[in-house]
Design a protein around this motif. Structure first.
Motif, mmCIF file in Angstrom:
data_model
loop_
_atom_site.group_PDB
_atom_site.id
_atom_site.type_symbol
_atom_site.label_atom_id
_atom_site.label_comp_id
_atom_site.label_asym_id
_atom_site.label_seq_id
_atom_site.Cartn_x
_atom_site.Cartn_y
_atom_site.Cartn_z
ATOM 1 N N GLY A 56 0.803 -1.211 0.000
ATOM 2 C CA GLY A 56 0.000 0.000 0.000
ATOM 3 C C GLY A 56 0.834 1.258 0.000
ATOM 4 N N VAL A 57 0.131 2.372 -0.076
ATOM 5 C CA VAL A 57 0.735 3.700 -0.105
ATOM 6 C C VAL A 57 -0.091 4.618 0.790
ATOM 7 N N GLY A 58 0.592 5.473 1.534
ATOM 8 C CA GLY A 58 -0.096 6.461 2.352
ATOM 9 C C GLY A 58 0.462 7.851 2.126
ATOM 10 N N MET A 59 -0.441 8.816 1.912
ATOM 11 C CA MET A 59 -0.049 10.217 1.724
ATOM 12 C C MET A 59 -1.078 11.107 2.398
ATOM 13 N N LEU A 60 -0.658 12.314 2.744
ATOM 14 C CA LEU A 60 -1.594 13.268 3.319
ATOM 15 C C LEU A 60 -2.660 13.629 2.294
ATOM 16 N N LEU A 61 -3.885 13.804 2.759
ATOM 17 C CA LEU A 61 -4.975 14.187 1.862
ATOM 18 C C LEU A 61 -4.633 15.447 1.088
ATOM 19 N N ASP A 62 -3.955 16.357 1.755
ATOM 20 C CA ASP A 62 -3.578 17.622 1.124
ATOM 21 C C ASP A 62 -2.738 17.387 -0.129
ATOM 22 N N GLU A 63 -1.850 16.391 -0.090
ATOM 23 C CA GLU A 63 -0.995 16.098 -1.235
ATOM 24 C C GLU A 63 -1.809 15.531 -2.402
ATOM 25 N N PHE A 64 -2.750 14.650 -2.096
ATOM 26 C CA PHE A 64 -3.605 14.113 -3.155
ATOM 27 C C PHE A 64 -4.382 15.233 -3.846
ATOM 28 N N VAL A 65 -4.901 16.152 -3.033
ATOM 29 C CA VAL A 65 -5.718 17.234 -3.591
ATOM 30 C C VAL A 65 -4.863 18.233 -4.361
ATOM 31 N N THR A 66 -3.773 18.680 -3.751
ATOM 32 C CA THR A 66 -2.931 19.708 -4.370
ATOM 33 C C THR A 66 -2.361 19.238 -5.704
ATOM 34 N N HIS A 67 -1.942 17.990 -5.771
ATOM 35 C CA HIS A 67 -1.290 17.471 -6.974
ATOM 36 C C HIS A 67 -2.238 16.668 -7.863
ATOM 37 N N ARG A 68 -3.519 16.687 -7.509
ATOM 38 C CA ARG A 68 -4.564 16.041 -8.312
ATOM 39 C C ARG A 68 -4.219 14.578 -8.608
ATOM 40 N N LEU A 69 -3.912 13.866 -7.553
ATOM 41 C CA LEU A 69 -3.535 12.466 -7.676
ATOM 42 C C LEU A 69 -4.704 11.572 -7.274
#
Length: 438
Positions: A243-256
């Motif tokens: 799996g992979v874990g990232m901050l929600l902010d990173e998903f939103v900011t970088h449109r991932l």
């Protein structure tokens, strides 16, 4: 009213924190109810990670004789640092990990949580599933006196309520312990797959001699496109949790898209051979609080305590969460027992719960690493620039055949200067040390 449904204590949530609290109180003689919204304990949890047995032993000293559904003991663990086409592996394997029971096991929560809840039920706790707690009940003075649920005539009363509701901490807010939802910069989203693989193939690929060995790998760098976050690969009995874990902010900011980040990780040339021929049996996502010590809610108020993810008890740096939750649940249960003995459920009395946690590794570690989330946000080069630089330097070092080694060393130093000045590197190392020392 004499027809009210009344208990000595109410626990909201049948995760590790809630069950540990209920088990502690039931063994102490209290009449306890656990209310869980899932179909069964663990139904709402997505976890394929490392479980540390020390916390369980403190709650259930004879846990090993009760045959917990662990997957594999962790006998090798460490880190991979990925660039787009390479990896540096820092792993540790020791004969000392081979003791039984081991210090750590890989676990699938859909199997472990029901077993753990059964231990609480065997001690006398009542587990009610498929029931959502909708509201914290308070008296005219604002003291918690019970909960309301989505069942007809679903009010349940008790002088103490232990909230272990997870990251979606609505009751914690109702209790006045935290003001609002966590912003996306302090909540991580982990996406995970369980990939079925014959045990023989799994053991061959990871260099394991049998079912009494297992591997836990944390992955940095290209796994999250060089952004703050981590990946993981853990061996289970007949499969791999990846799996992979990232901050929600990173998903939103970088449109991932989370599932695309995971698929990209699985296709990495270093990772792909470990997964070949495997069959995906489970996919899911789970929110993880990474608020840090300074943003934790109050842990107690009149008639109520909070533990586990609802209280932000996660040490992401050391992939620890369940052991913090179980320890906190146990201490909340012990505090509730003392409150019943004293007949005092005030915020002042229940504050001894926090004092217990301050004397344990839970809040000591939370306090020490309270700046790590902010540090990674302000220093993205640690997941991108430095990981890639290490891989390129290693490639240069191990292919420097037929050239003077001084030239090779000069080339590596030149690569460092081009990516980051020596002053910048020194300053980054100093910031990292400060973040890790609290």
């Amino acid at each position: 009213m004499t027809d009210r449904l009344t208990f000595d204590a109410i626990v909201v949530g049948a995760g590790p924190a809630g069950v540990a609290a209920a088990l502690t109180m039931a063994r102490g003689g209290l009449n306890v109810i656990i209310i869980e919204r899932g179909r069964f304990a663990g139904a709402k949890n997505l976890f394929g990670g490392v479980f540390y047995t020390h916390a369980l032993a403190d709650v259930l000293p004879d846990y090993w004789e009760r045959k917990p559904p662990f997957e594999r003991p962790v006998t090798e663990q460490g880190y991979w640092m990925l660039s787009p086409d390479s990896a540096i592996r820092v792993m540790h394997k020791s004969e000392r990990y081979l003791k039984e029971p081991a210090d750590a096991y890989t676990v699938l929560r859909a199997r472990f949580d029901p077993w753990f809840a059964e231990q609480a039920a065997a001690a006398g706790a009542l587990l009610i599933t498929r029931t959502t707690v909708t509201q914290l009940l308070k008296d005219e003075r604002g003291r918690a006196i019970g909960v309301d649920t989505d069942r007809p005539e679903g009010k349940v009363y008790a002088p103490v309520v232990i909230i272990a509701e997870g990251v979606n901490n609505l009751l914690t807010q109702q209790a006045g312990l935290i003001a609002s939802d966590l912003p996306p910069k302090y909540v991580a989203l982990a996406v995970k797959e369980y990939i079925n693989l014959p045990a023989k193939d799994l053991q061959t690929r990871f260099g394991l001699s049998g079912p009494r060995e297992g591997v836990a790998i944390d992955v940095f760098g290209d796994v999250t496109l060089g952004l703050p976050g981590t990946g993981f690969i853990y061996t289970d009995q007949s499969g791999i949790s990846i799996g992979v874990g990232m901050l929600l902010d990173e998903f939103v900011t970088h449109r991932l898209r989370p599932y695309e980040v995971l698929e990209r990780f699985k296709r990495h040339p270093v990772v792909r051979p470990y997964l070949e021929g495997g069959e995906v049996r489970e996919y899911g996502a789970h929110l993880i609080p990474e608020m840090g010590y300074d943003r934790m809610p109050k842990l107690a108020s009149d008639g109520v305590m909070v533990a586990g993810d609802a209280a932000g008890m996660v040490d992401a740096l050391h992939r620890e969460g369940t052991n913090l939750a179980i320890t906190a649940g146990r201490m909340a249960g012990e505090t509730a027992l003392a409150a019943h003995q004293a007949g005092d459920f005030s915020a002042a009395f229940l504050s001894r719960y926090r004092r217990s946690l301050e004397g344990s590794f839970v809040l000591k570690d939370m306090k020490q690493y309270r700046r790590m989330t902010d540090f990674l946000e302000s220093s993205p080069q640690f997941m991108g620039t430095y990981v890639n630089l290490l891989n390129e330097a290693a490639l240069r070092y191990f292919t420097a055949h037929g050239i003077p080694k001084r030239t090779m060393e000069h080339d590596i130093l030149k690569m460092v200067r081009e990516r980051r000045s020596f002053t910048g590197v020194a300053w980054d190392m100093l910031k990292l040390m400060r973040a890790m020392r609290g």
